[in-house]
Every structure is written in C-alpha cells, then in structure tokens.
Write an enzyme that holds these catalytic residues in place. Structure first.
Site, PDB file in Angstrom:
ATOM      1  N   GLY A  51      65.856  52.350  65.260  1.00 22.60           N
ATOM      2  CA  GLY A  51      66.200  50.932  65.106  1.00 22.60           C
ATOM      3  C   GLY A  51      66.730  50.408  66.425  1.00 22.60           C
ATOM      4  N   ALA A  52      66.187  49.312  66.903  1.00 20.41           N
ATOM      5  CA  ALA A  52      66.503  48.848  68.247  1.00 20.41           C
ATOM      6  C   ALA A  52      68.005  48.765  68.531  1.00 20.41           C
ATOM      7  CB  ALA A  52      65.815  47.489  68.478  1.00 20.41           C
ATOM      8  N   ARG A  95      63.028  56.382  74.477  1.00 22.83           N
ATOM      9  CA  ARG A  95      62.018  55.556  73.804  1.00 22.83           C
ATOM     10  C   ARG A  95      61.826  54.283  74.632  1.00 22.83           C
ATOM     11  NH1 ARG A  95      62.754  54.665  67.530  1.00 22.83           N
ATOM     12  NH2 ARG A  95      60.509  54.286  67.665  1.00 22.83           N
ATOM     13  N   GLN A 200      59.649  53.814  57.186  1.00 21.50           N
ATOM     14  CA  GLN A 200      61.015  53.286  57.258  1.00 21.50           C
ATOM     15  C   GLN A 200      61.311  52.350  56.073  1.00 21.50           C
ATOM     16  OE1 GLN A 200      58.885  53.410  59.864  1.00 21.50           O
ATOM     17  NE2 GLN A 200      59.933  53.622  61.828  1.00 21.50           N
ATOM     18  N   ASP A 241      62.082  44.540  68.419  1.00 25.09           N
ATOM     19  CA  ASP A 241      62.484  45.564  69.382  1.00 25.09           C
ATOM     20  C   ASP A 241      62.551  45.012  70.793  1.00 25.09           C
ATOM     21  OD1 ASP A 241      61.099  47.042  66.984  1.00 25.09           O
ATOM     22  OD2 ASP A 241      62.438  48.480  67.974  1.00 25.09           O
ATOM     23  N   ASN A 251      57.507  44.510  67.559  1.00 28.80           N
ATOM     24  CA  ASN A 251      58.186  45.056  66.394  1.00 28.80           C
ATOM     25  C   ASN A 251      57.307  46.143  65.805  1.00 28.80           C
ATOM     26  OD1 ASN A 251      60.560  44.850  64.621  1.00 28.80           O
ATOM     27  ND2 ASN A 251      59.093  44.257  63.047  1.00 28.80           N
ATOM     28  N   LYS A 252      57.791  46.778  64.735  1.00 31.83           N
ATOM     29  CA  LYS A 252      57.062  47.890  64.138  1.00 31.83           C
ATOM     30  C   LYS A 252      55.589  47.561  63.890  1.00 31.83           C
ATOM     31  CE  LYS A 252      58.367  50.989  63.647  1.00 31.83           C
ATOM     32  NZ  LYS A 252      58.241  51.849  64.856  1.00 31.83           N
TER      33      LYS A 252
HETATM   34  C1  LIG Z   1      66.976  45.935  63.651  1.00 34.50           C
HETATM   35  S1  LIG Z   1      65.390  45.886  64.226  1.00 34.50           S
HETATM   36  C2  LIG Z   1      64.887  47.550  64.135  1.00 34.50           C
HETATM   37  C3  LIG Z   1      63.450  47.708  64.547  1.00 34.50           C
HETATM   38  O1  LIG Z   1      63.280  49.053  65.029  1.00 34.50           O
HETATM   39  C4  LIG Z   1      62.306  49.672  64.210  1.00 34.50           C
HETATM   40  O2  LIG Z   1      61.542  50.596  64.904  1.00 34.50           O
HETATM   41  P1  LIG Z   1      61.906  52.177  64.801  1.00 34.50           P
HETATM   42  O3  LIG Z   1      62.207  52.466  63.354  1.00 34.50           O
HETATM   43  O4  LIG Z   1      60.643  52.857  65.315  1.00 34.50           O
HETATM   44  O5  LIG Z   1      63.079  52.380  65.717  1.00 34.50           O
HETATM   45  C5  LIG Z   1      61.455  48.528  63.745  1.00 34.50           C
HETATM   46  O6  LIG Z   1      60.611  48.069  64.766  1.00 34.50           O
HETATM   47  C6  LIG Z   1      62.510  47.534  63.390  1.00 34.50           C
HETATM   48  O7  LIG Z   1      62.057  46.241  63.234  1.00 34.50           O
END
Ligand SMILES: CSC[C@H]1O[C@H](OP(=O)(O)O)[C@H](O)[C@@H]1O
Length: 352
Positions: A51-52, A95, A200, A241, A251-252
């Site tokens: 999560g960012a 990352r 997620q 992100d 974003n994801k």
């Molecule tokens: C609060 S925004 C978190 C953002 O990060 C996630 O990616 P990951 O689970 O790969 O770190 C996803 O893009 C979320 O929107």
C-alpha cells in the site's frame, strides 16, 4: 452513528517494528517483528506490508532501525552518514511505483544531511518516522471527510485493491472515504473487486469491511462492467500510488479498465490519495515506472499450493496501470478536492 475500529498494520516499539503479515490475511492474523532495516526492506518487497502510504511509513522506520544499527557499530560521523545513505538506497530499491516511498525517504535523507552528531540524527530520525506515521492517519481522516461530503445519503461504491487501514498507517484513503461516510450515517454498500492476481480486495478489503460491519459484496474483477451496465454501481472510489502533474494516476492493475467502464456508463470515478502521492516532477503518467512482479503470482493460487496454468506458460504481471486524468471525476486529498483534474488545476491547487 457507526463506531469505526482503529485497525493498524504496524506498531513501532522503540527498537523494532511489528508488522501485521498481510500475506496471511484473511485467515490468519500473524505479526512479524523487524529488528533491522533489511527485514523491513524484505517485508516491503515480499508484500508483508503493502500500500503506497504504508510502505512510506514502514520505510521511514527502516531508516531508524538502520541508523540505530550503524550508530552501534561506528562513532565516526562520516562513516555513519555514508552507511546510512546505503541503507536509504536499499529501502528505495524495494518497489518502484508508489511515490510515497520516495517522499518518506527524502524526508529522512534531509534529516541525515542536516544532522550535526550521530546521536542527534538518530533521535531526529525516530521523531520524524513517528510523525510521518501519525500524520498519515490524520491525513486519511481528512481525505475521508472531503470524500464523504461528495457522496449521497445512499451509495453503492465499487472499489479496487486495498486502500484501507492496511494500505496506510490507519483508516485508509478510498476506504477512509467509505469509513467517513458510514460514520456520517450514510447508507453505504461496497462492491469489492477481488483484484487478481494478489487478491488485495478479496483478502484485505473484505477483511477490513467485515471487521467494521460495513455491508459489502465480493466480486471478481470481470464482473465490474456488467454490474455498472446493470445500474447497480453509483460510484467508483480507488486509491493511488503515484499521481503525475496532469492528474494521470498509477494504481493497482485493473484500475484503468474500471475508469473506462465508469466513463462509458456515466458513473463518477474518484481517486482518493494524500498529497504525498503526487509526483509533480513528472508531467504525465507516461513517466511513471510500472512494477513488474513475479510470474508465480499469476501462475499459482495465493497460497502457492496449486498451479493454475500449464507448465511453460509465459506470464505478464504488471502490478499497476495508469488511468488518464480525463477519466477521473475528482481527486480527493486531505487539502480538498480537485475536480476534473488537469495540469492547470493541480498547479493551482498546490500553489494555494
Ligand atoms: C492507499 S492506496 C494503496 C495502493 O497500493 C496498492 O498497491 P499494492 O497493494 O501493490 O501496494 C494499490 O495500488 C492501492 O491502490
């Protein structure tokens, strides 16, 4: 009014960092304890924590752990600073997409550069990391307030990935808007994209909503279009992100497709993110580095005990995509809402 829980994914003990192991959720709530910066770096890379905003907070504590380690090894000031720079670089290499990681590390680097003694630097770094964590929760609550004000008394909100307490230091961004709307007494139902391949949504967002008693339906990613066409969805809220100067948003993976579907069906598409997610050094989403993750995430189920594709299958696994700003109804931040975001509006927003 609903009473929201205070879910936190991390806890600073003063000489170690406890992390809720998000790889084990939703079936097991297990914590790991990081006593050194390399443990923190690996936890980010292996998505123990993700999560960012969360990885920015965790990386900041990684610098604190590294500084304490090095301070115990050397009393030479220049040697200390040189070793700390290597530690910051190690954490920066975990990352590439979420700019919050680099935003937090830049704050820590400034403290190292300004410090006059090893003891002062270690103390100032710890104070800053605690401040970054506490500020993030306050920021998310402000995002929640601004976002909830955009919503009607009844909403069916589709969300993607996890943008809750688990993706931040607490409360969440897009999920923070949902929490704030529920706390304000609005009738909210959430449609949760499972979010292949890392799930997620199914594993983390569903877990958070269940903890909060917020009504939700879990859907597979390929159901979103039909549910929008059927008129069931009243808005889409996602996290971010990295947001470029013109509002293009990384974003994801899967977010871009949702934005196209939402535009096709005239459904509001909101991005909820702290201002620390903006990267004003890049003019458009074309410049955002997109992380390519291991093929195993696609080839196997999450527990890695069952293969779901033939041996020899070639895999593409971009972990993020970029939504053009033209597809975004508004970006919700802790300092207010940017409607129909573009370069001119974002420059004006940050000038205020
Ligand atoms: C609060 S925004 C978190 C953002 O990060 C996630 O990616 P990951 O689970 O790969 O770190 C996803 O893009 C979320 O929107």
């Amino acid at each position: 009014m609903a009473r929201i829980k205070d879910i936190r994914p991390l806890k600073w003990t003063g000489d170690s960092l406890l992390l809720l192991d998000q790889r084990k959720l939703p079936l097991k709530e297990e914590w790991i304890e990081c006593k050194d910066y390399e443990c923190v770096a690996r936890a980010i890379e292996e998505m123990v924590v993700r999560g960012a905003p969360a990885i920015g907070v965790v990386a900041a504590y990684g610098v604190v752990l590294g500084a304490k380690e090095v301070a115990g090894e050397t009393k030479n000031f220049l040697d200390f600073k040189a070793k700390l720079e290597l530690i910051i670089n190690r954490l920066a290499a975990t990352r590439p997409t979420a700019v919050n990681l680099f935003w937090a590390l830049k704050k820590m680097k400034r403290i190292v550069e300004a410090g006059r003694t090893i003891e002062d630097i270690v103390a100032a770094l710890e104070t800053e990391a605690v401040n970054i964590e506490q500020q993030d929760v306050e920021t998310n609550k402000k995002i929640g307030q601004y976002g909830a004000e955009l919503l009607s008394s009844r909403e069916v909100i589709l969300t993607h990935c996890n943008t809750g307490a688990l993706a931040t230091a607490g409360y969440g961004t897009a999920l923070g808007v949902i929490r704030a709307a529920v706390e304000a007494g609005k009738e909210i139902t959430v449609y949760v994209d499972e979010t292949r391949p890392y799930l997620q949504g199914a594993r983390l967002t569903a877990w958070e909503l269940q903890q909060e008693g917020i009504p939700y339906y879990l859907i597979t990613d390929n159901m979103a279009g039909w549910l929008m066409a059927s008129g069931e969805i009243t808005c889409v809220i996602v996290g971010a992100d990295r947001i470029a100067l013109n509002g293009d948003t990384a974003n994801k993976i899967g977010t871009y497709a949702l934005s196209v579907l939402a535009k096709e069906h005239g459904i509001p598409f909101y991005v909820a993110a702290p201002t620390s997610t903006f990267d004003l050094s890049i003019r458009s989403g074309k410049e955002i580095p997109i992380e390519e993750r291991a093929p195993e995430e696609v080839l196997f189920c999450h527990c890695r005990d069952c293969r779901i594709a033939p041996y020899g299958a070639k895999v593409k696994n971009p972990a993020f995509d970029v939504t053009p700003h033209e597809n975004i109804t508004a970006i919700i931040t802790e300092k207010g809402v940017i409607n129909s975001p573009n370069e001119e509006k974002i420059l004006e927003f940050f000038r205020e």
